[in-house]
Structures are given as structure tokens and as C-alpha cells.
Write a protein that holds these residues in place. Structure first.
Motif, mmCIF file in Angstrom:
data_model
loop_
_atom_site.group_PDB
_atom_site.id
_atom_site.type_symbol
_atom_site.label_atom_id
_atom_site.label_comp_id
_atom_site.label_asym_id
_atom_site.label_seq_id
_atom_site.Cartn_x
_atom_site.Cartn_y
_atom_site.Cartn_z
ATOM 1 N N GLY A 155 0.792 -1.228 0.000
ATOM 2 C CA GLY A 155 0.000 0.000 0.000
ATOM 3 C C GLY A 155 0.821 1.273 0.000
ATOM 4 N N PHE A 156 2.147 1.141 -0.229
ATOM 5 C CA PHE A 156 3.020 2.309 -0.144
ATOM 6 C C PHE A 156 2.793 3.299 -1.288
ATOM 7 C CE2 PHE A 156 6.051 -0.574 2.308
ATOM 8 C CZ PHE A 156 5.686 -0.022 3.529
ATOM 9 N N ARG A 157 2.395 2.807 -2.454
ATOM 10 C CA ARG A 157 2.201 3.715 -3.586
ATOM 11 C C ARG A 157 1.133 4.756 -3.267
ATOM 12 N NH1 ARG A 157 0.598 2.983 -9.965
ATOM 13 N NH2 ARG A 157 -1.534 2.811 -9.210
ATOM 14 N N ALA A 158 -0.006 4.294 -2.774
ATOM 15 C CA ALA A 158 -1.083 5.223 -2.420
ATOM 16 C C ALA A 158 -0.700 6.065 -1.207
ATOM 17 C CB ALA A 158 -2.368 4.449 -2.135
ATOM 18 N N ALA A 159 0.024 5.454 -0.262
ATOM 19 C CA ALA A 159 0.430 6.195 0.937
ATOM 20 C C ALA A 159 1.366 7.346 0.582
ATOM 21 C CB ALA A 159 1.102 5.250 1.929
ATOM 22 N N LEU A 160 2.315 7.109 -0.304
ATOM 23 C CA LEU A 160 3.238 8.168 -0.718
ATOM 24 C C LEU A 160 2.516 9.267 -1.494
ATOM 25 C CD1 LEU A 160 6.356 6.070 -1.809
ATOM 26 C CD2 LEU A 160 6.175 7.550 0.191
ATOM 27 N N ALA A 161 1.482 8.894 -2.238
ATOM 28 C CA ALA A 161 0.714 9.895 -2.993
ATOM 29 C C ALA A 161 -0.039 10.840 -2.069
ATOM 30 C CB ALA A 161 -0.265 9.207 -3.942
ATOM 31 N N ASN A 162 -0.345 10.377 -0.847
ATOM 32 C CA ASN A 162 -1.095 11.192 0.109
ATOM 33 C C ASN A 162 -0.204 12.059 0.997
ATOM 34 O OD1 ASN A 162 -3.518 10.183 -0.827
ATOM 35 N ND2 ASN A 162 -4.277 9.579 1.176
ATOM 36 N N VAL A 163 1.127 11.825 0.957
ATOM 37 C CA VAL A 163 2.050 12.611 1.784
ATOM 38 C C VAL A 163 2.127 14.034 1.232
ATOM 39 C CG1 VAL A 163 4.435 12.874 2.544
ATOM 40 C CG2 VAL A 163 3.394 10.598 2.451
ATOM 41 N N LYS A 164 1.921 15.011 2.091
ATOM 42 C CA LYS A 164 1.916 16.408 1.641
ATOM 43 C C LYS A 164 3.302 16.888 1.234
ATOM 44 C CE LYS A 164 -2.495 17.162 2.244
ATOM 45 N NZ LYS A 164 -3.373 17.381 1.059
ATOM 46 N N HIS A 165 4.303 16.581 2.063
ATOM 47 C CA HIS A 165 5.667 17.025 1.775
ATOM 48 C C HIS A 165 6.578 15.797 1.744
ATOM 49 C CE1 HIS A 165 4.270 21.114 2.383
ATOM 50 N NE2 HIS A 165 3.765 20.754 3.549
ATOM 51 N N ILE A 166 6.859 15.311 0.543
ATOM 52 C CA ILE A 166 7.617 14.071 0.363
ATOM 53 C C ILE A 166 9.122 14.339 0.442
ATOM 54 C CG2 ILE A 166 7.879 14.181 -2.151
ATOM 55 C CD1 ILE A 166 6.647 11.069 -0.332
ATOM 56 N N ASP A 208 11.639 9.075 2.509
ATOM 57 C CA ASP A 208 10.378 8.329 2.411
ATOM 58 C C ASP A 208 10.462 7.279 1.298
ATOM 59 O OD1 ASP A 208 9.100 9.894 4.419
ATOM 60 O OD2 ASP A 208 8.778 11.481 2.947
ATOM 61 N N TYR A 209 10.918 7.713 0.125
ATOM 62 C CA TYR A 209 11.063 6.776 -0.996
ATOM 63 C C TYR A 209 12.107 5.696 -0.680
ATOM 64 C CZ TYR A 209 8.402 9.841 -4.155
ATOM 65 O OH TYR A 209 7.419 10.563 -4.762
ATOM 66 N N LEU A 241 6.371 7.987 -10.017
ATOM 67 C CA LEU A 241 5.671 8.297 -11.266
ATOM 68 C C LEU A 241 4.185 8.521 -11.017
ATOM 69 C CD1 LEU A 241 7.390 5.707 -13.651
ATOM 70 C CD2 LEU A 241 7.904 8.145 -13.428
ATOM 71 N N PHE A 242 3.605 7.711 -10.141
ATOM 72 C CA PHE A 242 2.172 7.817 -9.830
ATOM 73 C C PHE A 242 1.867 9.127 -9.120
ATOM 74 C CE2 PHE A 242 -1.278 6.871 -6.700
ATOM 75 C CZ PHE A 242 -2.315 6.717 -7.606
ATOM 76 N N ARG A 243 2.662 9.451 -8.101
ATOM 77 C CA ARG A 243 2.428 10.664 -7.316
ATOM 78 C C ARG A 243 2.535 11.916 -8.186
ATOM 79 N NH1 ARG A 243 2.956 13.032 -2.143
ATOM 80 N NH2 ARG A 243 3.865 15.113 -2.267
ATOM 81 N N ASN A 244 3.473 11.916 -9.109
ATOM 82 C CA ASN A 244 3.732 13.097 -9.928
ATOM 83 C C ASN A 244 2.979 13.085 -11.263
ATOM 84 O OD1 ASN A 244 5.983 14.723 -8.455
ATOM 85 N ND2 ASN A 244 6.608 12.588 -8.277
ATOM 86 N N LEU A 245 1.972 12.213 -11.355
ATOM 87 C CA LEU A 245 1.110 12.127 -12.548
ATOM 88 C C LEU A 245 1.920 11.974 -13.841
ATOM 89 C CD1 LEU A 245 -1.639 14.804 -11.740
ATOM 90 C CD2 LEU A 245 -1.888 12.318 -11.687
ATOM 91 N N LYS A 246 2.964 11.147 -13.771
ATOM 92 C CA LYS A 246 3.778 10.865 -14.958
ATOM 93 C C LYS A 246 3.110 9.742 -15.761
ATOM 94 C CE LYS A 246 7.069 13.760 -13.702
ATOM 95 N NZ LYS A 246 7.370 14.987 -14.455
ATOM 96 N N VAL A 247 1.918 10.037 -16.254
ATOM 97 C CA VAL A 247 1.106 9.015 -16.909
ATOM 98 C C VAL A 247 1.707 8.620 -18.255
ATOM 99 C CG1 VAL A 247 -1.222 8.408 -17.662
ATOM 100 C CG2 VAL A 247 -0.913 9.975 -15.749
ATOM 101 N N ARG A 248 2.263 9.595 -18.983
ATOM 102 C CA ARG A 248 2.853 9.291 -20.282
ATOM 103 C C ARG A 248 4.016 8.314 -20.139
ATOM 104 N NH1 ARG A 248 7.014 11.392 -23.348
ATOM 105 N NH2 ARG A 248 7.451 12.980 -21.773
ATOM 106 N N GLN A 249 4.838 8.525 -19.118
ATOM 107 C CA GLN A 249 5.975 7.636 -18.891
ATOM 108 C C GLN A 249 5.502 6.229 -18.510
ATOM 109 O OE1 GLN A 249 5.632 10.703 -17.893
ATOM 110 N NE2 GLN A 249 7.498 11.870 -18.307
ATOM 111 N N GLN A 250 4.444 6.161 -17.698
ATOM 112 C CA GLN A 250 3.893 4.862 -17.348
ATOM 113 C C GLN A 250 3.305 4.170 -18.574
ATOM 114 O OE1 GLN A 250 1.664 4.851 -13.393
ATOM 115 N NE2 GLN A 250 2.001 7.050 -13.633
ATOM 116 N N ALA A 251 2.721 4.975 -19.460
ATOM 117 C CA ALA A 251 2.146 4.429 -20.695
ATOM 118 C C ALA A 251 3.238 3.790 -21.555
ATOM 119 C CB ALA A 251 1.443 5.532 -21.474
#
Length: 482
Positions: free
Chosen positions: A64-75, A79-80, A138-148
Motif C-alpha cells: 500500500g506504499f504507492r497510495a500512501a506516498l501519494a497522500n504525503v503532503k511534503h515528500i 520516504d522513498y 511516477l504515480f504521485r507526480n502524474l507521470k502518466v505518459r511515462q507509465q504508458a
């Protein structure tokens, strides 16, 4: 995040999510057709019986770390870094446990050949753990093109290898190698596209604030995997590999349809909703808009897939897969509601309520398990089990709505106003397509194309006459990009 910036980022994320999932599902479709013609239900069933264990292992290492890191205000880097080393450690340990449990799994299914196959398939767990932190970045920073791009490259390379191995007689080993190759390529691409790198200064203290949230997601993800693969386990235990193969073939086509929409939404929904979670009114407005867009795509796509199942299976993978046709028709009905349920779960997670998400999924799994066990005791068929699964997916939408009302004020009336126009229009359009094909008749390709073209034209025409805002926004955005 300003309103315009949020809108642009959401639209861009949805666009690249569509490109990503559309291209990936197309590749899955093409390679799946070729492999489906080369291999049979029993061979697919061998790998299918192990899928749930691999997915649970991957849920453990991801934790569940992917979603947890996305919710962290100041990363922070720390943390990574903590997530990277923790995921890698869990992945290696999970593989070792499953390696030694392989004989028990083979005994459970009464298939000795599963022992070496299981130990090979389970290598996916430590491989995936190497890309968890990079994927979270990539998920937190909305790097959708790179994931694609990562997914598309991985599907092409793994698909070609799987087909080559199947052609040379490696049977189910080709399917297993295809899956492992896909994960290896995705992991390499994640490292390439993510600027973050781990360091050997290991400190697990940053995990403490994350774990309170992610631990509930971990339990939930495991429950989700059980929920999604429960029938494969039950069929493998009480039926045979061919039954598992037919179900998995049907479910693969169903998943190809709804994962295009689910993946598109999943790439942006949680990060966007998390960024505005402290504004209840705005959250409701944004969520309802995404919900309508999801319904606009899901209902016609999945209902349409259901009415062309017969032609699709026979034209692509052949008559040996006829047993999967009625299963797929049923699954596609329930598949229309999967993206909607997933969107609601993203809302709950974005609110930081992982405990509610966990409890909701576990309740659904327990209920499904109890009903399936009762059906087995009563001598129920595979089709009865699938019907129960579909009905549960539809009903559970209103359970999610109850929690959405608590957090953002989404009422049942608003939910129905957002969904029913698209649902009813899709039903009418698909009925028109099916009726037209019956009247015209002809060979399979003719009926297949007739259903698609008539249903699509009817759906578009009704949406256009009704001046559906979602349709016009999609057209405007695509023209703007062009």
C-alpha cells in the motif's frame, strides 16, 4: 493547485491514461488471441491456479506504499528510500516462503507439475519489488505518459517472447515467462523514467507514519486479490484445469475491457482527489464529473462486449474456447460496474480513510466466499457462481455510495442522475445492435461488425441529441490536442 491547473492536469492524465490502457489492452488482445489459438484451456488453467498466490505476494511487497506516498503532503528522499528497501526485503522473503510452500500448493490442486512452475512464476514478486518506489514516484507526480510507454514496451517484448516459446512447444512455461518478462521490462523502464534513486543509508523510521495508512491498504489489496481470483481457486479445487482455463479466458477478455477504463481513472483519480480533499464542495463537483465520464465509457463498452462475445471468441481464439462464451457474457455485465467501484475506492483512499476501504473490501470478500461455498454444497454450477459475483459487484456500488455521502455529500439521487442516462442509453444501443444483426444474419464477421457499428452509432446519436456535456468536452479536448 489552481482550478485551471487541476483541470488541465486531470484532462492530460486521462488522455495519457487512455493512450496507455488502450494501447496495452490492444496488445494484450493481440497477443492473447495468438496464444489462445496455440494453447488450450488446460494450459492456461495451470498458470491461472497460481495467479492468486503471485498477486498476494505482490500486494505484500507493495504494502500500500504507492497510495500512501501519494497522500504525503511534503515528500522526502528518505520516504522513498525506506519504501524501496522495505519492499525489496518483503519481496525476497515472500518468494522464499512461497518457494517452500510450492509442494503444498500442488497438493491442494492435485497437480504435481505445479511445483516447478510455481517456483518459477513466484519470481515475479521480488522482481516487482525493485520498482515499487520508482512506480510510486511516477504515480504521485502524474507521470502518466511515462507509465504508458513503460507498459507498451513491456507488452510488446513480453508478448513476442511468450508467442515464440509457445510456438516451440514450451506450453504453459511460455505464459509464465511472458508474465515475468513484462515485470522485468516495466521495472527497468520505471528506473529509467524516474529521477529518484535509492541510497544505502537505510532508515526505516519514515515508514512509521506511512504504515498506519498503508497497512490497511495492504490487507485490503490482499482481500481484493482474493475477491478477484476466488473463483479460479474454487474451480481449481473442485473442478479441473480446463474449467479454470475457460473461466480465466472469459475473465481475461472481461478484464481487457474494464481495465482500459479502470486504468485510465486510476492514473489520475486518487492524486487529483487527494489534492482537494480538504474542500468538500469542490471534491463533490470533481468526483461527480469523473464519475459521469467513467459511466459514459464503461456502460457502452462492457455491454457492447457482452453482445459480441459469441462472435469474438469464435473469430479470435476458436471453437475450443466455446465453454468460455456464456461466462464472458455474464462477466462483462458485472465488468461495467468495476470501474465505478474502483473510482469510489479511490475517493475513500484520497480522504485518508484506508480503514473504511479495508473493511468494505473484506466484507465483500467474505460475503462472496460464503455464497460460493453455499452454492458448492448445493451442487451449484460455475455459471451460478459467476451470476452471484456479478450481482454482488452491482449491489456494492450503493455500499460505496453510503461512504461517499459521508465524506463529500454524494446522495443516491445524484448517483442515479449521473449513471442512469448512460446505463439506459447503452442498453438501448446494444439492443438495437443485437436486433439489427439478427435481422441481417450472415457469417460471423458480418454479425460482429453489425452489432458494433449499429450500437456505437445509436449511442453516439442519443448522446449528441441529448447534448451530453461529457461527449462535447471529449470532442473539444481531442480537437484541441489535434
Amino acid at each position: 493547485m489552481p482550478e485551471q491547473s487541476l483541470k488541465e492536469k486531470t484532462a492530460k492524465g486521462l488522455f495519457w491514461g487512455a493512450v496507455n490502457n488502450g494501447a496495452q489492452q490492444l496488445l494484450v488482445l493481440v497477443f492473447g488471441i495468438i496464444l489462445g489459438r496455440m494453447l488450450g484451456p488446460a494450459e492456461y488453467g495451470m498458470v491461472g491456479m497460481l495467479t492468486v498466490f503471485t498477486l498476494i505476494g505482490n500486494s505484500l511487497q507493495e504494502s500500500g506504499f504507492r497510495a500512501a506516498l501519494a497522500n504525503v503532503k511534503h515528500i522526502r528522499h528518505e520516504d522513498y528510500n525506506a519504501v524501496f528497501w522495505c519492499s525489496l526485503g518483503i519481496g525476497v522473503c515472500a518468494y522464499l516462503v512461497l518457494f517452500f510452500c510450492a509442494p503444498l500448493i500442488a497438493r491442494f490442486y492435485h497437480e504435481p507439475a505445479l511445483i516447478p512452475l510455481a517456483r518459477y512464476c513466484f519470481l515475479a514478486i521480488p522482481i516487482a519489488s525493485l520498482g515499487t518506489a520508482q512506480g510510486a514516484y511516477l504515480f504521485r507526480n502524474l507521470k502518466v505518459r511515462q507509465q504508458a510507454l513503460s507498459g507498451i514496451i513491456a507488452h510488446i517484448l513480453s508478448g513476442c517472447l511468450g508467442i515464440t516459446l509457445a510456438y516451440h512447444g514450451f506450453s504453459y512455461w511460455g505464459i509464465a515467462t511472458q508474465s515475468l518478462t513484462y515485470l522485468i521490462v516495466v521495472t527497468i523502464c520505471s528506473w529509467y523514467f524516474s529521477p529518484w534513486r535509492p541510497t544505502f543509508r537505510i532508515d526505516f523510521r519514515p515508514l512509521k507514519p506511512l504504515f498506519a495508512f498503508s497497512s490497511k491498504l495492504l490487507i485490503t489489496n490482499i482481500a481484493n486479490q482474493l475477491n478477484n481470483n476466488l473463483l479460479s481457486v474454487i474451480l481449481g479445487k473442485y473442478f479441473n484445469p480446463q474449467a479454470v482455463g475457460n473461466y480465466n479466458q472469459a475473465n481475461k477478455w472481461n478484464a481487457t475491457g474494464h481495465q482500459f477504463i479502470t486504468g485510465m481513472m486510476g492514473s489520475v483519480a486518487q492524486p487529483v482527489l487527494a489534492s482537494i480533499s480538504d474542500d468538500r464542495e469542490r471534491s463533490l463537483r470533481v468526483f461527480r464529473k469523473i464519475l459521469r465520464f467513467c459511466a459514459f465509457l464503461a456502460f457502452p463498452a462492457m455491454f457492447g462486449l457482452s453482445i459480441v462475445t459469441h462472435e469474438l471468441i469464435l473469430l479470435t481464439v476458436g471453437e475450443k474456447w466455446t465453454g468460455s462464451i456464456p461466462l464472458m457474457q455474464l462477466l462483462c455485465i458485472g465488468g461495467a460496474f468495476v470501474p465505478l467501484n474502483t473510482l469510489f475506492s479511490s475517493l475513500i483512499i484520497s480522504q485518508g480513510k484506508s480503514d473504511i476501504y479495508m473493511g468494505n473490501i473484506i466484507a465483500q470478500v467474505v460475503l462472496q466466499l460464503l455464497t460460493v461455498l453455499v452454492l458448492i454444497q448445493l451442487g451449484g454450477s460455475i455459471y451460478a457462481m459467476v451470476v452471484v459475483n456479478v450481482c454482488l459487484n452491482i449491489v456494492w456500488l450503493f455500499v460505496w455510495q453510503g461512504f461517499a455521502r459521508r465524506f463529500i455529500g454524494l446522495k443516491v439521487k445524484a448517483l442515479l442522475l449521473d449513471l442512469l442516462p448512460f446505463l439506459l442509453t447503452a442498453l438501448v444501443a446494444c439492443a438495437a445492435g443485437w436486433s439489427a444483426s439478427q435481422g441481417i444474419g450472415g457469417p460471423l464477421p458480418v454479425t460482429f461488425l453489425t452489432k458494433i457499428l449499429i450500437a456505437a452509432a445509436c449511442y453516439f446519436l442519443v448522446m449528441k441529441l441529448a447534448r451530453a456535456e461529457i461527449l462535447q468536452e471529449c470532442i473539444d479536448y481531442l480537437l484541441k490536442r489535434k
